[in-house]
Design an enzyme around this catalytic site. Sequence first.
Site, mmCIF file in Angstrom:
data_model
loop_
_atom_site.group_PDB
_atom_site.id
_atom_site.type_symbol
_atom_site.label_atom_id
_atom_site.label_comp_id
_atom_site.label_asym_id
_atom_site.label_seq_id
_atom_site.Cartn_x
_atom_site.Cartn_y
_atom_site.Cartn_z
ATOM 1 N N ARG A 46 0.850 -1.195 0.000
ATOM 2 C CA ARG A 46 0.000 0.000 0.000
ATOM 3 C C ARG A 46 0.883 1.241 0.000
ATOM 4 N NH1 ARG A 46 1.745 1.861 4.058
ATOM 5 N NH2 ARG A 46 0.565 3.756 3.761
ATOM 6 N N ALA A 48 0.942 5.176 -2.076
ATOM 7 C CA ALA A 48 0.930 5.461 -3.516
ATOM 8 C C ALA A 48 2.215 5.044 -4.243
ATOM 9 C CB ALA A 48 0.591 6.931 -3.732
ATOM 10 N N ASP A 236 -2.027 10.860 -2.359
ATOM 11 C CA ASP A 236 -2.347 9.776 -3.287
ATOM 12 C C ASP A 236 -2.568 10.262 -4.714
ATOM 13 O OD1 ASP A 236 -2.942 8.293 -0.639
ATOM 14 O OD2 ASP A 236 -2.947 6.798 -2.245
ATOM 15 N N LYS A 247 -5.165 10.121 2.631
ATOM 16 C CA LYS A 247 -5.936 9.306 3.576
ATOM 17 C C LYS A 247 -7.049 10.108 4.250
ATOM 18 C CE LYS A 247 -5.651 5.772 4.245
ATOM 19 N NZ LYS A 247 -6.527 4.876 3.447
#
Length: 350
Positions: A46, A48, A236, A247
């Site tokens: 996980r 980006a 992201d 997030k």
Amino acid sequence: MDIKTIEWKKNKIKIIDQTRLPDRLEYIYLDNIKDLRKAIRILSVRGAPALGAAGGLGVYLGIKDFKGKKKEFNRRLRDVALYLASSRPTARNLSWGIDRACNAALKNMHLNIDGIKLIALRESLAVIKDDIKASRSIGRYGASLIKDKDSILTICNAGILATVDYGTALGVLYRAKEEGRRFRVYICETRPLLQGTRLTAWELKKKGIEATVICDNTAASLFKDNKINKVISGADRIALNGDTANKIGTYNLAILSRYHNIPFYIAAPLSTFDFSLTSGEGILIEERNPQEVRTLLFKIRVAPLGVKVFNPSFDITRHELISAIITDKGIIRPPYGRNIRKYYVNQRSG
Ligand code: MRU
């Protein structure tokens, strides 16, 4: 810290299984795109930039055993790309890594299929190398913003585990520490999957940085009590006007920072910028499994059976709330509309 979030080993993708941290540091090997897609969906890998590396290598994983005609090979390449890109739609780097490997292959369609496969592998390894360089460079630029006695709030995990190595927001802190600055860090736990508590706390502890975990809803009172003087987070996806997806909960922190007159920084490589989007309105926000909220890490049920849940994984922070964006090519300050375009043009011509 001698750990590698993601690498190409023994003709497989080797990743740290982040769902096991902080209890166990376990590596898993992925040799097919179905398992890779699952690992991405459940956040074994996980963050980006790490997803960018996974995307590039995933393309090679999806084509390496192909046997057949070029026309079918072409179709396979596109199917693999779509299959992997749909696993997590918000992180720009995922599709960026996939596109890099695919485009390299498509540009070399005159070669035989084995030659094209090799080109895709080489490009995905270049994605990995580039990310390592980008993180180090973000750290160098960003460290200049960190001062002695700073008290810095961060959210989620934008460190070694979210990149190939070193990190973005946390890379800035690692570099500042290497340069001798002394500061402390508060970490938002980051419900529902606790990337702050599990991953950022683990990394910062290993790096010897003084850190305190807080419940997400403690942030406002820390600001009020003057316990925070800077906020730094990863990203992201960033639109051309600077609007930033990160997030869920990042937007809360940006509003708090503005209200309390505290700088709010984003740290991200240029590969996180989506130059096709003029604003954050076009960013697709991933909605995740309600069970993440109804339970504690899927182990203990904490909600009445069947209760409705809304579980977006990201939110968008409007560019007006962002003091600066620390990138691998330099620190971008407002007005973002004009200044991000400059970086975009330089990148295309460079
Ligand atoms: O859902 P996750 O854990 O993949 O979310 C990650 C983040 O929001 C990070 O802050 C972001 O990807 C930047 S990582 C350098």
